[in-house]
Scaffold this motif. Structure first.
Motif: not given
Length: 548
Positions: A322-346
């Motif tokens: 969360p600290a990285t999310f908030e710091a990036w949004r404060a610095a750029t105005g952009l929310a980071l789009m988080d996601g989970i994937g896996a090599t098994e799921m491509l």
């Protein structure tokens, strides 16, 4: 299964038996593909056929290819593969290179010729290369000329590998020389939609790497599920990022997603934080793919670079603090789009569209997929309860001749090894890898939660949290911390960090031991190797191991 185009049937012969494969879902209309399908026809050739071949496609320092120019290069290489090098449909071809336009062209050429790509990380050494060569029975490799030494050494360990063709040195037998003399026309092999297209090996953080097989249909499915439904790219977008193309996060983000919508991709050989920021400015990139660690590293460098062209920033590969999310949004105005994937799921199967991003949550299940949180017996648990993440959709786990298939797929569901909870609004919230839950004095503690708290302290650059043996509590929370200023390391700062965590999250979760280190062990894709930290914690606690 449709009739396979593969003359070499190795991959199909080594698929898991049907009863051990996951259930595949094609409920969305856009995921219902024809039985005959070559992914390159859809990703590249259709744009040229539609008269849009003059659109920019691959951008890189010193190279700028349109769709038509990439298509011609792909065709020339495909002709070399078939005519000069004897590739037959189903044959495996190993690729070894840092990200480059030539790597993209070679990758697509292998697919178009009906071959199976085995892409490898450029930093792997001979012994590490020998394993996928042997496991996938690879006889042909295409390699950046600067990286052939380890591949030649691997050949001594892997008798299956009989031919290595370099590129980039301009020699008479190099790939670019052979391609220059080849025809620019090539008819795509009429592969079945479920013919294997690539074998991607996992990073091996939990043991011997596993070869995950994905078919032509899968390459489009991740574009039409996550890409179309969540990321929502446009044809005027310019993609950029740091993941190697051998990492399926990079393959999707830098090749498949842009090609699917007719957009452009900036391909960087070196993509550290400084390189990535410079690349964003140079190519006016609009969509960035990288790991949380890189976003955090870029924060202190933003002042010297123009990133105003960015409109979407995708984070995956490890949990987003969360600290990285908030710091990036404060610095750029952009929310980071988080996601989970896996090599098994491509690729990514849980993420929220930009307008629905919530800080601290990985996101919602990607349309086309289903996900649930289950207990040890496979039963779905109530909302708000921590359990194992299970998912199914248009892609899924198919290990190459590996008994571990039985452990990843349970009753048709892919069980990823991640501990999650789903909140009342349907958002999935990451807790830890299932084997990263720490039991201390009867409490279950998620290491990543403690890491997120420590990262909120201004002195901390990076950290990793694991359980360390303890006679009284069974195990204690131990944090390995990289400081922004290494000279600041002191017992007083360690105590300050402990008090900081106590004030931020439940006090029983604070790290009872803190070790200041110069760097953390990470895979080439940027993932923290907690198993290495656990081994270190064991050694630190055992005088015999420490002296050894």
């Amino acid at each position: 299964m449709a009739h396979s185009a593969h003359v070499d049937t190795f991959t199909r012969d080594n698929l898991p038996p049907p009863e051990l494969q996951p259930t595949f879902l094609f409920d969305l209309p856009e995921l219902r593909y024809p039985e005959r399908l070559n992914a390159v026809t859809e990703l590249l050739d259709r744009w040229v056929a539609a008269g849009r071949g003059d659109r920019p496609c691959i951008l890189s320092p010193g190279v700028s290819w349109t769709y038509a120019e990439l298509g011609e290069q792909v065709n020339r290489i495909a002709n070399v593969l078939v005519g000069e090098l004897g590739l037959v449909p189903g044959g495996r071809v190993l690729l070894r290179s840092a990200n480059s336009p030539m790597l993209v062209a070679a990758y697509l050429a292998i697919l178009k010729a009906g071959g199976v790509v085995v892409a490898t990380m450029p930093l792997l050494r001979a012994r590490e290369l020998a394993y996928p060569i042997q496991k996938a029975r690879v006889s042909l490799a295409l390699c950046d000329a600067r990286l052939t030494a380890d591949l030649e050494a691997a050949r001594a360990l892997s008798p299956d590998l009989t031919r290595i063709v370099p590129w980039g040195d301009g020699a008479p037998g190099s790939l670019e020389t052979l391609a220059a003399a080849a025809s620019p026309d090539f008819e795509a092999v009429d592969t079945a939609a479920d013919d294997v297209a690539l074998i991607s090996f996992t990073s091996g953080t939990t043991g011997q790497p596993k070869g995950t097989m994905h078919v032509h249909r899968d390459l489009l499915a991740i574009c039409d599920a996550y890409g179309r439904q969540v990321l929502k790219p446009r044809e005027d977008d310019v993609f950029i990022g740091s993941p190697p193309l051998a990492f399926t996060f990079g393959l999707g983000g830098l090749v498949l997603f842009p090609l699917r919508v007719g957009a452009a991709s900036a391909i960087l050989e070196r993509a550290g934080p400084d390189d990535l920021l410079a690349g964003v400015a140079r190519f006016q990139a609009t969509i960035c793919f990288t790991a949380p660690t890189a976003y955090r590293a870029m924060l202190g460098k933003l002042a010297g670079h123009d990133v105003s062209s960015l409109r979407r920033c995708v984070s995956a590969g490890e949990a987003l603090p969360p600290a990285t999310f908030e710091a990036w949004r404060a610095a750029t105005g952009l929310a980071l789009m988080d996601g989970i994937g896996a090599t098994e799921m491509l690729h990514i199967f849980i993420a929220a569209p930009y307008e629905k991003v919530r800080p601290g949550a990985t996101g919602l299940v990607v349309p086309g997929y289903e996900a649930k949180v289950i207990d040890a017996q496979g039963r779905e648990v109530p909302r708000g309860t921590v359990g194992r993440l299970a998912v199914r959709g248009p892609t899924g786990c198919r290990y190459l001749a590996d008994e571990r298939q039985r452990h990843y797929v349970e009753n048709g569901w892919n069980v990823t090894g991640d501990a999650y909870l789903q909140d009342e609004d349907g958002y999935f919230r990451y807790q830890a890898r299932s084997d990263d839950m720490i039991v201390s004095a009867g409490y279950n503690i998620a290491g990543p939660e403690v890491e997120a708290s420590l990262l909120a302290h201004p002195a901390v650059a990076e950290c990793g949290v694991v359980g360390a043996p303890d006679d009284e509590r069974g195990s204690i929370i131990k944090a390995y911390v990289v400081l922004r200023d290494p000279a600041a390391a002191s017992p007083a700062l360690a105590q300050e960090l402990q008090e900081f965590v106590k004030a931020d999250i439940a006090p029983y979760k604070y790290p009872r031991a803190i070790a200041f280190v110069a760097q953390l062990p990470r895979t080439e894709t940027g993932k923290l190797q907690r198993f290495a930290l656990r081994q270190q914690a064991m050694a630190d606690a055992d005088p015999l191991l420490r002296s050894a």
